[in-house]
Design an enzyme around this catalytic site. Sequence first.
Site, mmCIF file in Angstrom:
data_model
loop_
_atom_site.group_PDB
_atom_site.id
_atom_site.type_symbol
_atom_site.label_atom_id
_atom_site.label_comp_id
_atom_site.label_asym_id
_atom_site.label_seq_id
_atom_site.Cartn_x
_atom_site.Cartn_y
_atom_site.Cartn_z
ATOM 1 N N GLY A 47 1.636 -1.541 4.652
ATOM 2 C CA GLY A 47 2.763 -3.036 5.343
ATOM 3 C C GLY A 47 1.245 -3.762 6.276
ATOM 4 N N GLY A 48 0.538 -4.506 5.465
ATOM 5 C CA GLY A 48 -0.671 -4.936 5.448
ATOM 6 C C GLY A 48 -1.284 -5.324 6.972
ATOM 7 N N THR A 71 0.913 -0.937 0.116
ATOM 8 C CA THR A 71 0.098 0.134 0.209
ATOM 9 C C THR A 71 1.080 1.491 0.071
ATOM 10 O OG1 THR A 71 0.127 0.110 2.447
ATOM 11 C CG2 THR A 71 -2.078 -1.017 0.976
ATOM 12 N N SER A 131 -9.551 -4.399 6.369
ATOM 13 C CA SER A 131 -8.949 -3.533 6.147
ATOM 14 C C SER A 131 -7.474 -3.631 7.550
ATOM 15 C CB SER A 131 -8.712 -2.981 5.005
ATOM 16 O OG SER A 131 -7.524 -1.506 5.148
ATOM 17 N N ASP A 175 -8.447 -10.001 0.346
ATOM 18 C CA ASP A 175 -9.236 -9.528 1.449
ATOM 19 C C ASP A 175 -10.555 -9.966 2.212
ATOM 20 O OD1 ASP A 175 -6.761 -8.318 2.099
ATOM 21 O OD2 ASP A 175 -7.047 -6.460 1.613
#
Length: 579
Positions: free
Chosen positions: A480-481, A389, A460, A431
Amino acid sequence: MTLAEFPSPPRRARIGLALGRACARVLALLLALTVHVSWATGVAPSVGAAIASAHPLATEAGYEMFRRGGNAFDAAVAIAAALAVVEPYSSGLGGGGFFLLHRAADGRQIMVDGRETAPAGARREQYFERDGNPIPGASTQGGKSVAIPGMPAALAHLAQRYGTLPLGEALAPAVRYAREGFEVDPRYARIARLRERFLQGGVNTAKVFLDRGRAPPSGHVLRQPELAATLERVAREGRNGFYAGRVARALVEAVNAAGGVWRLADLERYQIVERGPVKFTYRGATITAAALPSAGGIALAQSLGMLEQFRLSEGSQPATAHLIIEALRRAFQDRARYLGDSDFVPVPVDKLVSKDYARQRAATIDPAAATKSGDLEGDSQARAESGNTTHFSVIDAAGNRVAATLSINSLFGSGIVAGDTGVLLNNEMDDFTLRPDVPDSYRLRGGVANAIAPGKRPLSSMTPAFVEDGKGVLILGAPGGSRIVSQVLLAILEYLRSPQVDLQRLLAMPRYHHQYWPDRVEIEPEGFPPEWRAAIEAKGHMIQVVNRKWGNMQVVFKSKQTGAAQAAGDPRGSDVAWY
Protein backbone atom coordinates in the site's frame (compact mmCIF):
# COMPACT_ATOMS: atom_id res chain seq x y z
CA MET A 1 -0.44 -34.90 15.12
CA THR A 2 2.89 -33.89 13.60
CA LEU A 3 3.24 -31.06 11.14
CA ALA A 4 4.09 -33.48 8.36
CA GLU A 5 0.74 -35.20 8.89
CA PHE A 6 -1.27 -32.02 8.34
CA PRO A 7 -3.34 -31.92 5.14
CA SER A 8 -2.73 -29.27 2.55
CA PRO A 9 -5.10 -26.29 2.42
CA PRO A 10 -7.74 -26.15 -0.33
CA ARG A 11 -6.46 -25.15 -3.76
CA ARG A 12 -8.41 -22.09 -4.85
CA ALA A 13 -6.14 -21.47 -7.81
CA ARG A 14 -5.32 -24.59 -9.80
CA ILE A 15 -2.22 -25.57 -11.72
CA GLY A 16 -3.16 -25.94 -15.33
CA LEU A 17 -2.62 -29.66 -15.71
CA ALA A 18 -4.92 -32.63 -15.21
CA LEU A 19 -2.61 -34.04 -12.55
CA GLY A 20 -2.76 -30.76 -10.66
CA ARG A 21 -6.54 -30.78 -10.78
CA ALA A 22 -6.71 -34.35 -9.56
CA CYS A 23 -4.36 -33.57 -6.68
CA ALA A 24 -6.46 -30.57 -5.76
CA ARG A 25 -9.60 -32.72 -5.55
CA VAL A 26 -7.84 -35.28 -3.37
CA LEU A 27 -6.44 -32.60 -1.09
CA ALA A 28 -9.79 -30.85 -0.83
CA LEU A 29 -11.47 -34.13 0.10
CA LEU A 30 -8.80 -34.89 2.68
CA LEU A 31 -9.24 -31.43 4.16
CA ALA A 32 -13.01 -31.85 4.32
CA LEU A 33 -12.59 -35.08 6.27
CA THR A 34 -10.14 -33.61 8.77
CA VAL A 35 -10.28 -29.86 9.39
CA HIS A 36 -13.24 -28.57 7.43
CA VAL A 37 -14.77 -26.78 10.40
CA SER A 38 -11.43 -25.26 11.35
CA TRP A 39 -10.96 -23.79 7.86
CA ALA A 40 -14.46 -22.39 7.77
CA THR A 41 -14.16 -20.55 11.08
CA GLY A 42 -10.62 -19.32 10.56
CA VAL A 43 -9.77 -19.44 14.26
CA ALA A 44 -9.09 -23.11 15.06
CA PRO A 45 -5.93 -24.02 16.98
CA SER A 46 -3.09 -25.78 15.19
CA VAL A 47 0.22 -27.31 16.17
CA GLY A 48 1.56 -23.77 16.41
CA ALA A 49 2.40 -23.06 12.78
CA ALA A 50 0.59 -20.59 10.55
CA ILE A 51 0.92 -18.93 7.15
CA ALA A 52 -0.87 -15.93 5.70
CA SER A 53 -0.01 -14.80 2.18
CA ALA A 54 -1.64 -12.90 -0.64
CA HIS A 55 -2.19 -15.92 -2.90
CA PRO A 56 -3.32 -19.50 -2.21
CA LEU A 57 -0.54 -21.05 -4.29
CA ALA A 58 2.07 -19.11 -2.31
CA THR A 59 0.53 -20.37 0.91
CA GLU A 60 0.61 -23.91 -0.49
CA ALA A 61 4.30 -23.47 -1.34
CA GLY A 62 5.08 -22.54 2.26
CA TYR A 63 2.98 -25.41 3.57
CA GLU A 64 4.87 -27.81 1.30
CA MET A 65 8.12 -26.81 3.02
CA PHE A 66 6.59 -27.64 6.39
CA ARG A 67 5.61 -31.06 5.10
CA ARG A 68 9.19 -31.59 3.95
CA GLY A 69 10.47 -30.81 7.44
CA GLY A 70 11.52 -27.23 6.73
CA ASN A 71 11.26 -24.27 9.06
CA ALA A 72 9.67 -20.83 8.73
CA PHE A 73 12.67 -19.53 6.80
CA ASP A 74 12.42 -22.30 4.23
CA ALA A 75 8.71 -21.50 3.95
CA ALA A 76 9.53 -17.82 3.46
CA VAL A 77 11.82 -18.62 0.51
CA ALA A 78 9.15 -20.80 -1.07
CA ILE A 79 6.38 -18.23 -0.51
CA ALA A 80 8.38 -15.30 -1.87
CA ALA A 81 9.43 -17.26 -4.96
CA ALA A 82 5.87 -18.43 -5.56
CA LEU A 83 4.55 -14.88 -5.29
CA ALA A 84 7.08 -13.89 -7.95
CA VAL A 85 5.26 -16.27 -10.29
CA VAL A 86 1.60 -15.83 -9.37
CA GLU A 87 1.59 -12.12 -8.39
CA PRO A 88 3.89 -10.65 -11.07
CA TYR A 89 2.20 -7.26 -10.79
CA SER A 90 3.35 -6.89 -7.15
CA SER A 91 6.70 -8.61 -6.62
CA GLY A 92 9.24 -10.85 -8.30
CA LEU A 93 12.84 -11.81 -8.94
CA GLY A 94 13.26 -8.41 -10.58
CA GLY A 95 12.33 -6.58 -7.36
CA GLY A 96 13.26 -6.55 -3.70
CA GLY A 97 11.95 -6.41 -0.17
CA PHE A 98 12.50 -6.67 3.57
CA PHE A 99 12.40 -9.91 5.58
CA LEU A 100 11.98 -9.44 9.34
CA LEU A 101 13.17 -12.60 11.12
CA HIS A 102 12.96 -14.09 14.60
CA ARG A 103 15.01 -17.23 15.26
CA ALA A 104 13.56 -19.19 18.17
CA ALA A 105 16.73 -21.08 19.12
CA ASP A 106 18.59 -17.98 20.31
CA GLY A 107 16.03 -15.16 20.06
CA ARG A 108 17.98 -13.47 17.26
CA GLN A 109 15.92 -10.80 15.50
CA ILE A 110 17.24 -9.34 12.29
CA MET A 111 16.04 -7.62 9.14
CA VAL A 112 17.33 -9.06 5.89
CA ASP A 113 17.53 -6.03 3.61
CA GLY A 114 16.92 -7.12 0.02
CA ARG A 115 16.05 -3.62 -1.19
CA GLU A 116 17.12 -2.64 -4.70
CA THR A 117 20.09 -0.33 -5.29
CA ALA A 118 20.84 2.42 -7.80
CA PRO A 119 23.27 1.38 -10.57
CA ALA A 120 26.70 2.99 -10.52
CA GLY A 121 25.92 5.02 -13.62
CA ALA A 122 22.72 6.58 -12.24
CA ARG A 123 22.69 10.38 -12.01
CA ARG A 124 19.88 12.78 -11.18
CA GLU A 125 20.50 14.70 -14.42
CA GLN A 126 19.41 11.67 -16.47
CA TYR A 127 15.80 12.29 -15.43
CA PHE A 128 15.64 15.93 -16.57
CA GLU A 129 15.47 17.80 -19.89
CA ARG A 130 18.09 20.43 -20.65
CA ASP A 131 15.63 23.11 -19.56
CA GLY A 132 15.39 21.51 -16.10
CA ASN A 133 11.95 19.98 -16.53
CA PRO A 134 11.55 16.29 -15.57
CA ILE A 135 11.45 13.83 -18.47
CA PRO A 136 7.93 12.35 -18.41
CA GLY A 137 7.98 8.70 -17.30
CA ALA A 138 11.78 8.47 -17.00
CA SER A 139 11.63 7.22 -13.40
CA THR A 140 8.52 5.03 -13.80
CA GLN A 141 9.04 3.04 -17.00
CA GLY A 142 11.87 2.00 -19.25
CA GLY A 143 15.51 1.36 -18.48
CA LYS A 144 16.22 4.44 -16.36
CA SER A 145 13.52 3.39 -13.90
CA VAL A 146 15.11 0.04 -13.02
CA ALA A 147 17.19 -0.43 -9.87
CA ILE A 148 19.42 -3.47 -9.24
CA PRO A 149 17.15 -6.25 -7.90
CA GLY A 150 17.69 -7.73 -4.45
CA MET A 151 15.16 -10.58 -4.35
CA PRO A 152 17.27 -13.46 -5.74
CA ALA A 153 20.13 -12.62 -3.37
CA ALA A 154 17.70 -12.45 -0.44
CA LEU A 155 16.24 -15.88 -1.24
CA ALA A 156 19.70 -17.44 -1.48
CA HIS A 157 20.79 -15.73 1.75
CA LEU A 158 17.74 -16.91 3.70
CA ALA A 159 18.12 -20.49 2.51
CA GLN A 160 21.84 -20.66 3.19
CA ARG A 161 21.94 -18.89 6.57
CA TYR A 162 18.59 -19.68 8.18
CA GLY A 163 16.86 -22.49 6.31
CA THR A 164 17.24 -26.24 6.73
CA LEU A 165 16.35 -27.32 3.19
CA PRO A 166 18.39 -26.87 0.00
CA LEU A 167 17.57 -23.73 -1.99
CA GLY A 168 16.43 -25.88 -4.92
CA GLU A 169 13.88 -27.63 -2.75
CA ALA A 170 12.46 -24.32 -1.52
CA LEU A 171 12.22 -22.98 -5.08
CA ALA A 172 10.61 -26.12 -6.49
CA PRO A 173 6.97 -25.02 -6.07
CA ALA A 174 7.65 -21.72 -7.87
CA VAL A 175 9.38 -23.58 -10.71
CA ARG A 176 6.36 -25.86 -10.98
CA TYR A 177 3.86 -22.99 -11.04
CA ALA A 178 5.88 -21.16 -13.70
CA ARG A 179 6.42 -24.15 -15.98
CA GLU A 180 3.07 -25.95 -15.65
CA GLY A 181 1.05 -22.78 -15.32
CA PHE A 182 -1.71 -21.65 -12.99
CA GLU A 183 -5.20 -20.30 -13.48
CA VAL A 184 -5.22 -16.54 -12.99
CA ASP A 185 -7.70 -15.29 -10.41
CA PRO A 186 -10.14 -12.36 -10.72
CA ARG A 187 -7.58 -10.05 -9.10
CA TYR A 188 -4.97 -10.79 -11.77
CA ALA A 189 -7.59 -10.35 -14.50
CA ARG A 190 -8.68 -6.98 -13.07
CA ILE A 191 -5.12 -5.65 -12.72
CA ALA A 192 -4.19 -6.85 -16.21
CA ARG A 193 -7.21 -4.96 -17.60
CA LEU A 194 -6.16 -1.87 -15.68
CA ARG A 195 -2.62 -2.07 -17.10
CA GLU A 196 -3.49 -3.58 -20.49
CA ARG A 197 -2.18 -0.68 -22.56
CA PHE A 198 0.99 -0.51 -20.47
CA LEU A 199 1.60 -4.23 -20.98
CA GLN A 200 0.89 -3.95 -24.70
CA GLY A 201 3.60 -1.31 -25.01
CA GLY A 202 6.18 -2.89 -22.74
CA VAL A 203 9.22 -5.02 -23.53
CA ASN A 204 8.12 -8.68 -23.83
CA THR A 205 5.28 -8.03 -21.37
CA ALA A 206 2.42 -8.64 -23.78
CA LYS A 207 3.61 -12.11 -24.78
CA VAL A 208 4.07 -13.13 -21.14
CA PHE A 209 1.19 -11.54 -19.24
CA LEU A 210 -1.54 -11.04 -21.86
CA ASP A 211 -3.59 -13.49 -23.91
CA ARG A 212 -3.19 -12.71 -27.63
CA GLY A 213 -2.55 -9.09 -26.77
CA ARG A 214 -5.47 -8.64 -24.39
CA ALA A 215 -5.96 -8.96 -20.64
CA PRO A 216 -6.78 -12.60 -19.90
CA PRO A 217 -10.04 -13.60 -18.23
CA SER A 218 -10.15 -15.24 -14.84
CA GLY A 219 -9.30 -18.93 -15.27
CA HIS A 220 -6.80 -18.37 -18.08
CA VAL A 221 -3.74 -20.60 -17.59
CA LEU A 222 -0.62 -18.44 -17.39
CA ARG A 223 2.63 -20.27 -18.12
CA GLN A 224 6.09 -18.71 -17.74
CA PRO A 225 8.63 -21.33 -18.94
CA GLU A 226 11.45 -18.80 -19.27
CA LEU A 227 11.00 -17.67 -15.67
CA ALA A 228 10.96 -21.34 -14.65
CA ALA A 229 14.35 -21.80 -16.32
CA THR A 230 15.78 -18.78 -14.47
CA LEU A 231 14.45 -20.06 -11.16
CA GLU A 232 16.07 -23.43 -11.88
CA ARG A 233 19.36 -21.70 -12.60
CA VAL A 234 19.18 -19.88 -9.25
CA ALA A 235 18.28 -23.19 -7.58
CA ARG A 236 21.45 -24.78 -9.00
CA GLU A 237 23.90 -21.90 -8.74
CA GLY A 238 22.54 -19.75 -5.91
CA ARG A 239 22.88 -15.98 -6.31
CA ASN A 240 25.37 -16.44 -9.17
CA GLY A 241 22.56 -17.91 -11.23
CA PHE A 242 21.10 -14.42 -11.38
CA TYR A 243 23.91 -11.92 -10.76
CA ALA A 244 26.48 -13.52 -13.09
CA GLY A 245 26.58 -15.45 -16.35
CA ARG A 246 23.96 -15.47 -19.09
CA VAL A 247 21.07 -14.21 -16.94
CA ALA A 248 23.07 -11.19 -15.77
CA ARG A 249 24.12 -10.41 -19.35
CA ALA A 250 20.52 -10.63 -20.54
CA LEU A 251 19.39 -8.28 -17.75
CA VAL A 252 22.01 -5.66 -18.58
CA GLU A 253 21.30 -5.86 -22.30
CA ALA A 254 17.54 -5.47 -21.82
CA VAL A 255 17.80 -2.55 -19.40
CA ASN A 256 20.31 -0.63 -21.50
CA ALA A 257 18.37 -1.26 -24.72
CA ALA A 258 15.48 0.51 -22.98
CA GLY A 259 17.62 3.52 -22.04
CA GLY A 260 19.26 2.33 -18.81
CA VAL A 261 22.85 2.57 -17.60
CA TRP A 262 23.48 -0.84 -16.03
CA ARG A 263 26.83 -2.64 -15.94
CA LEU A 264 27.57 -6.25 -15.13
CA ALA A 265 29.56 -4.98 -12.14
CA ASP A 266 26.36 -3.50 -10.68
CA LEU A 267 24.89 -6.97 -10.42
CA GLU A 268 28.11 -8.59 -9.24
CA ARG A 269 28.49 -6.03 -6.43
CA TYR A 270 24.95 -6.33 -5.10
CA GLN A 271 24.96 -7.47 -1.47
CA ILE A 272 22.31 -8.39 1.08
CA VAL A 273 22.61 -6.38 4.30
CA GLU A 274 21.52 -7.67 7.69
CA ARG A 275 20.29 -4.84 9.89
CA GLY A 276 19.16 -4.59 13.46
CA PRO A 277 15.43 -3.81 13.39
CA VAL A 278 13.69 -0.88 15.06
CA LYS A 279 12.57 -2.11 18.49
CA PHE A 280 10.53 -0.20 21.07
CA THR A 281 7.78 -0.54 23.66
CA TYR A 282 4.25 0.80 23.72
CA ARG A 283 2.00 0.41 26.78
CA GLY A 284 3.78 -2.77 27.87
CA ALA A 285 4.01 -4.37 24.41
CA THR A 286 7.29 -4.87 22.54
CA ILE A 287 7.18 -3.94 18.87
CA THR A 288 9.85 -4.90 16.33
CA ALA A 289 9.73 -3.44 12.83
CA ALA A 290 11.77 -2.79 9.71
CA ALA A 291 14.77 -0.46 9.90
CA LEU A 292 16.11 1.98 7.31
CA PRO A 293 15.96 2.10 4.35
CA SER A 294 12.39 1.40 5.43
CA ALA A 295 10.84 4.49 6.95
CA GLY A 296 8.08 2.33 8.43
CA GLY A 297 9.67 1.19 11.69
CA ILE A 298 10.71 4.71 12.64
CA ALA A 299 7.27 6.07 11.74
CA LEU A 300 5.61 3.40 13.91
CA ALA A 301 7.88 4.18 16.86
CA GLN A 302 7.25 7.91 16.52
CA SER A 303 3.49 7.63 16.06
CA LEU A 304 2.99 5.23 18.97
CA GLY A 305 5.36 7.24 21.13
CA MET A 306 3.22 10.34 20.59
CA LEU A 307 -0.04 8.45 21.10
CA GLU A 308 1.25 7.04 24.38
CA GLN A 309 0.88 10.54 25.81
CA PHE A 310 -2.91 10.47 25.36
CA ARG A 311 -5.86 8.40 26.58
CA LEU A 312 -7.18 6.54 23.55
CA SER A 313 -10.53 4.92 22.90
CA GLU A 314 -11.30 2.77 19.86
CA GLY A 315 -9.25 3.86 16.86
CA SER A 316 -12.31 4.53 14.72
CA GLN A 317 -13.76 7.02 17.21
CA PRO A 318 -13.34 10.59 15.90
CA ALA A 319 -11.47 11.87 18.97
CA THR A 320 -8.92 9.05 18.76
CA ALA A 321 -8.75 9.17 14.96
CA HIS A 322 -7.85 12.86 15.20
CA LEU A 323 -4.91 12.07 17.51
CA ILE A 324 -3.72 9.26 15.21
CA ILE A 325 -3.92 11.56 12.20
CA GLU A 326 -1.88 14.22 13.99
CA ALA A 327 0.75 11.66 15.03
CA LEU A 328 1.04 10.42 11.45
CA ARG A 329 1.32 13.99 10.19
CA ARG A 330 4.38 14.57 12.36
CA ALA A 331 5.98 11.19 11.65
CA PHE A 332 5.71 11.77 7.90
CA GLN A 333 7.12 15.27 8.25
CA ASP A 334 10.20 13.80 9.91
CA ARG A 335 10.42 11.21 7.15
CA ALA A 336 10.86 14.00 4.62
CA ARG A 337 13.24 16.00 6.81
CA TYR A 338 15.61 13.27 7.95
CA LEU A 339 15.23 9.83 6.37
CA GLY A 340 17.26 8.10 3.69
CA ASP A 341 19.66 5.17 3.27
CA SER A 342 21.69 5.32 6.51
CA ASP A 343 24.68 3.76 4.73
CA PHE A 344 24.91 7.00 2.74
CA VAL A 345 23.50 9.78 4.92
CA PRO A 346 23.54 10.40 8.69
CA VAL A 347 20.09 9.83 10.19
CA PRO A 348 19.37 10.68 13.88
CA VAL A 349 17.48 7.42 14.46
CA ASP A 350 18.05 7.27 18.23
CA LYS A 351 16.63 10.75 18.66
CA LEU A 352 13.66 10.16 16.35
CA VAL A 353 12.50 7.00 18.17
CA SER A 354 13.22 8.24 21.70
CA LYS A 355 10.46 8.71 24.28
CA ASP A 356 11.69 12.26 25.01
CA TYR A 357 11.34 13.29 21.37
CA ALA A 358 7.90 11.68 21.21
CA ARG A 359 6.78 13.72 24.20
CA GLN A 360 8.07 16.91 22.57
CA ARG A 361 6.19 16.17 19.36
CA ALA A 362 3.03 15.11 21.20
CA ALA A 363 3.04 18.44 23.06
CA THR A 364 2.42 20.18 19.72
CA ILE A 365 -0.79 18.20 19.11
CA ASP A 366 -4.04 20.02 19.91
CA PRO A 367 -6.72 17.42 20.81
CA ALA A 368 -9.40 19.84 19.63
CA ALA A 369 -8.03 21.02 16.29
CA ALA A 370 -5.94 19.95 13.32
CA THR A 371 -2.47 21.41 12.80
CA LYS A 372 -2.00 22.60 9.25
CA SER A 373 0.98 20.82 7.75
CA GLY A 374 2.37 24.08 6.40
CA ASP A 375 2.37 25.53 9.91
CA LEU A 376 4.63 22.84 11.41
CA GLU A 377 8.15 23.98 12.23
CA GLY A 378 10.64 23.24 9.47
CA ASP A 379 7.92 22.61 6.90
CA SER A 380 8.86 20.16 4.14
CA GLN A 381 6.85 18.06 1.75
CA ALA A 382 6.82 14.32 2.33
CA ARG A 383 6.96 11.79 -0.45
CA ALA A 384 5.61 8.25 -0.67
CA GLU A 385 6.27 5.49 -3.15
CA SER A 386 3.76 3.67 -5.29
CA GLY A 387 1.46 1.24 -3.57
CA ASN A 388 1.91 -2.08 -5.33
CA THR A 389 3.60 -4.60 -3.09
CA THR A 390 2.80 -7.84 -1.32
CA HIS A 391 3.22 -9.20 2.20
CA PHE A 392 3.26 -12.56 3.94
CA SER A 393 3.54 -13.68 7.56
CA VAL A 394 4.65 -17.12 8.76
CA ILE A 395 5.47 -18.89 12.01
CA ASP A 396 6.50 -22.50 12.52
CA ALA A 397 5.90 -24.89 15.39
CA ALA A 398 9.28 -24.06 16.95
CA GLY A 399 8.48 -20.35 17.04
CA ASN A 400 10.68 -19.18 14.15
CA ARG A 401 8.86 -16.39 12.38
CA VAL A 402 9.05 -14.14 9.33
CA ALA A 403 7.23 -10.99 8.29
CA ALA A 404 8.15 -10.07 4.72
CA THR A 405 7.04 -7.22 2.49
CA LEU A 406 8.12 -7.39 -1.17
CA SER A 407 7.74 -5.09 -4.14
CA ILE A 408 8.55 -4.18 -7.73
CA ASN A 409 6.96 -0.73 -7.12
CA SER A 410 4.26 0.11 -9.70
CA LEU A 411 1.88 -2.49 -11.10
CA PHE A 412 4.03 -4.67 -13.40
CA GLY A 413 7.07 -2.53 -12.53
CA SER A 414 9.05 -0.96 -15.35
CA GLY A 415 7.25 -2.91 -18.07
CA ILE A 416 10.45 -4.74 -19.07
CA VAL A 417 10.78 -8.53 -19.17
CA ALA A 418 14.50 -9.06 -19.72
CA GLY A 419 15.26 -11.08 -22.85
CA ASP A 420 14.55 -14.78 -22.44
CA THR A 421 14.91 -14.74 -18.63
CA GLY A 422 11.22 -14.26 -17.87
CA VAL A 423 12.24 -11.70 -15.21
CA LEU A 424 9.96 -8.66 -14.93
CA LEU A 425 12.03 -5.72 -13.70
CA ASN A 426 11.13 -3.12 -11.08
CA ASN A 427 10.82 0.65 -11.38
CA GLU A 428 12.12 1.42 -7.89
CA MET A 429 14.28 4.36 -9.08
CA ASP A 430 11.04 6.34 -8.77
CA ASP A 431 11.33 5.94 -4.98
CA PHE A 432 14.31 8.28 -4.91
CA THR A 433 13.80 12.01 -4.63
CA LEU A 434 14.78 13.52 -7.98
CA ARG A 435 14.74 17.07 -6.67
CA PRO A 436 13.03 18.60 -3.62
CA ASP A 437 10.77 20.76 -5.78
CA VAL A 438 9.77 17.96 -8.16
CA PRO A 439 6.70 15.95 -7.10
CA ASP A 440 6.15 12.37 -8.15
CA SER A 441 3.00 10.99 -9.74
CA TYR A 442 1.32 11.16 -6.31
CA ARG A 443 2.01 14.95 -6.08
CA LEU A 444 4.39 14.26 -3.19
CA ARG A 445 7.87 15.61 -2.50
CA GLY A 446 10.95 14.53 -0.59
CA GLY A 447 14.30 15.71 0.74
CA VAL A 448 17.98 15.47 -0.12
CA ALA A 449 18.55 12.51 2.24
CA ASN A 450 16.75 10.36 -0.31
CA ALA A 451 18.56 11.69 -3.39
CA ILE A 452 19.97 9.31 -6.02
CA ALA A 453 23.51 8.03 -5.51
CA PRO A 454 25.31 4.99 -7.00
CA GLY A 455 24.69 1.88 -4.90
CA LYS A 456 22.19 3.68 -2.66
CA ARG A 457 18.88 2.12 -1.61
CA PRO A 458 15.73 4.22 -2.02
CA LEU A 459 13.56 4.96 0.98
CA SER A 460 10.56 2.67 1.45
CA SER A 461 7.40 2.47 3.53
CA MET A 462 7.36 -1.35 3.68
CA THR A 463 6.74 -2.18 7.35
CA PRO A 464 6.89 -5.85 8.32
CA ALA A 465 6.41 -6.01 12.10
CA PHE A 466 6.13 -8.20 15.20
CA VAL A 467 4.03 -7.28 18.25
CA GLU A 468 4.61 -9.18 21.49
CA ASP A 469 2.45 -8.81 24.60
CA GLY A 470 0.82 -10.95 27.27
CA LYS A 471 -1.55 -12.49 24.71
CA GLY A 472 1.18 -13.73 22.38
CA VAL A 473 2.90 -12.58 19.21
CA LEU A 474 1.29 -10.88 16.22
CA ILE A 475 3.10 -10.99 12.86
CA LEU A 476 1.84 -8.52 10.29
CA GLY A 477 2.44 -6.26 7.33
CA ALA A 478 0.73 -5.01 4.19
CA PRO A 479 1.21 -3.51 0.73
CA GLY A 480 0.00 0.00 0.00
CA GLY A 481 2.88 2.45 -0.41
CA SER A 482 2.87 5.19 2.23
CA ARG A 483 -0.48 3.84 3.47
CA ILE A 484 1.35 0.76 4.75
CA VAL A 485 2.39 2.70 7.86
CA SER A 486 -1.15 3.76 8.78
CA GLN A 487 -2.52 0.28 8.09
CA VAL A 488 0.01 -1.37 10.39
CA LEU A 489 -0.43 1.35 13.02
CA LEU A 490 -4.22 0.96 13.11
CA ALA A 491 -3.94 -2.83 13.27
CA ILE A 492 -1.47 -2.69 16.17
CA LEU A 493 -3.67 -0.27 18.11
CA GLU A 494 -6.73 -2.48 17.60
CA TYR A 495 -4.83 -5.62 18.62
CA LEU A 496 -3.50 -4.04 21.80
CA ARG A 497 -6.81 -2.38 22.71
CA SER A 498 -8.82 -5.59 22.83
CA PRO A 499 -8.29 -8.38 25.41
CA GLN A 500 -9.54 -10.88 22.81
CA VAL A 501 -7.75 -11.62 19.54
CA ASP A 502 -10.08 -11.22 16.57
CA LEU A 503 -7.98 -11.21 13.42
CA GLN A 504 -10.96 -10.84 11.10
CA ARG A 505 -12.10 -7.70 12.92
CA LEU A 506 -8.59 -6.33 12.91
CA LEU A 507 -8.36 -6.77 9.13
CA ALA A 508 -11.87 -5.60 8.30
CA MET A 509 -11.62 -2.25 10.13
CA PRO A 510 -12.10 0.73 7.79
CA ARG A 511 -8.83 2.53 7.08
CA TYR A 512 -7.81 6.16 7.07
CA HIS A 513 -4.47 7.77 6.38
CA HIS A 514 -2.49 11.01 6.62
CA GLN A 515 1.04 11.49 5.30
CA TYR A 516 1.71 15.16 6.04
CA TRP A 517 1.55 16.21 2.40
CA PRO A 518 -0.88 16.61 0.71
CA ASP A 519 -2.58 17.94 3.83
CA ARG A 520 -5.65 15.73 3.81
CA VAL A 521 -7.12 12.67 5.50
CA GLU A 522 -7.66 9.86 3.00
CA ILE A 523 -10.44 7.41 3.86
CA GLU A 524 -11.79 4.25 2.29
CA PRO A 525 -15.18 4.62 0.55
CA GLU A 526 -17.01 2.46 3.11
CA GLY A 527 -17.13 2.30 6.89
CA PHE A 528 -17.16 6.00 7.77
CA PRO A 529 -20.66 7.38 8.48
CA PRO A 530 -21.55 11.03 7.89
CA GLU A 531 -21.31 11.78 11.62
CA TRP A 532 -17.70 10.58 11.70
CA ARG A 533 -16.75 12.68 8.70
CA ALA A 534 -18.47 15.72 10.18
CA ALA A 535 -16.63 15.31 13.50
CA ILE A 536 -13.25 15.02 11.73
CA GLU A 537 -13.96 18.00 9.49
CA ALA A 538 -15.08 20.03 12.52
CA LYS A 539 -11.55 19.71 13.88
CA GLY A 540 -10.19 21.30 10.71
CA HIS A 541 -9.23 18.24 8.65
CA MET A 542 -9.93 17.97 4.93
CA ILE A 543 -11.24 14.53 3.95
CA GLN A 544 -10.48 12.86 0.64
CA VAL A 545 -12.56 9.75 -0.12
CA VAL A 546 -10.41 7.29 -2.10
CA ASN A 547 -12.42 5.49 -4.78
CA ARG A 548 -11.46 2.00 -3.60
CA LYS A 549 -10.31 0.17 -0.50
CA TRP A 550 -6.60 -0.27 -0.07
CA GLY A 551 -4.14 -2.78 1.32
CA ASN A 552 -3.91 -6.54 1.47
CA MET A 553 -2.72 -7.19 5.01
CA GLN A 554 -1.60 -10.68 6.04
CA VAL A 555 -1.62 -11.51 9.76
CA VAL A 556 -0.54 -14.42 11.93
CA PHE A 557 -1.05 -14.74 15.69
CA LYS A 558 0.42 -17.29 18.09
CA SER A 559 -1.04 -17.56 21.60
CA LYS A 560 1.39 -17.33 24.49
CA GLN A 561 -0.94 -19.32 26.72
CA THR A 562 -1.84 -22.25 24.46
CA GLY A 563 0.81 -22.19 21.72
CA ALA A 564 -1.96 -22.35 19.11
CA ALA A 565 -1.55 -20.33 15.95
CA GLN A 566 -4.02 -18.75 13.57
CA ALA A 567 -3.75 -16.78 10.36
CA ALA A 568 -5.96 -14.43 8.39
CA GLY A 569 -5.83 -12.61 5.07
CA ASP A 570 -7.29 -9.23 4.25
CA PRO A 571 -10.89 -9.42 2.96
CA ARG A 572 -9.93 -6.69 0.48
CA GLY A 573 -7.57 -8.99 -1.43
CA SER A 574 -7.30 -12.40 -3.02
CA ASP A 575 -5.91 -14.20 -0.01
CA VAL A 576 -5.69 -17.50 1.76
CA ALA A 577 -4.52 -18.34 5.25
CA TRP A 578 -3.42 -21.72 6.59
CA TYR A 579 -3.11 -22.69 10.22
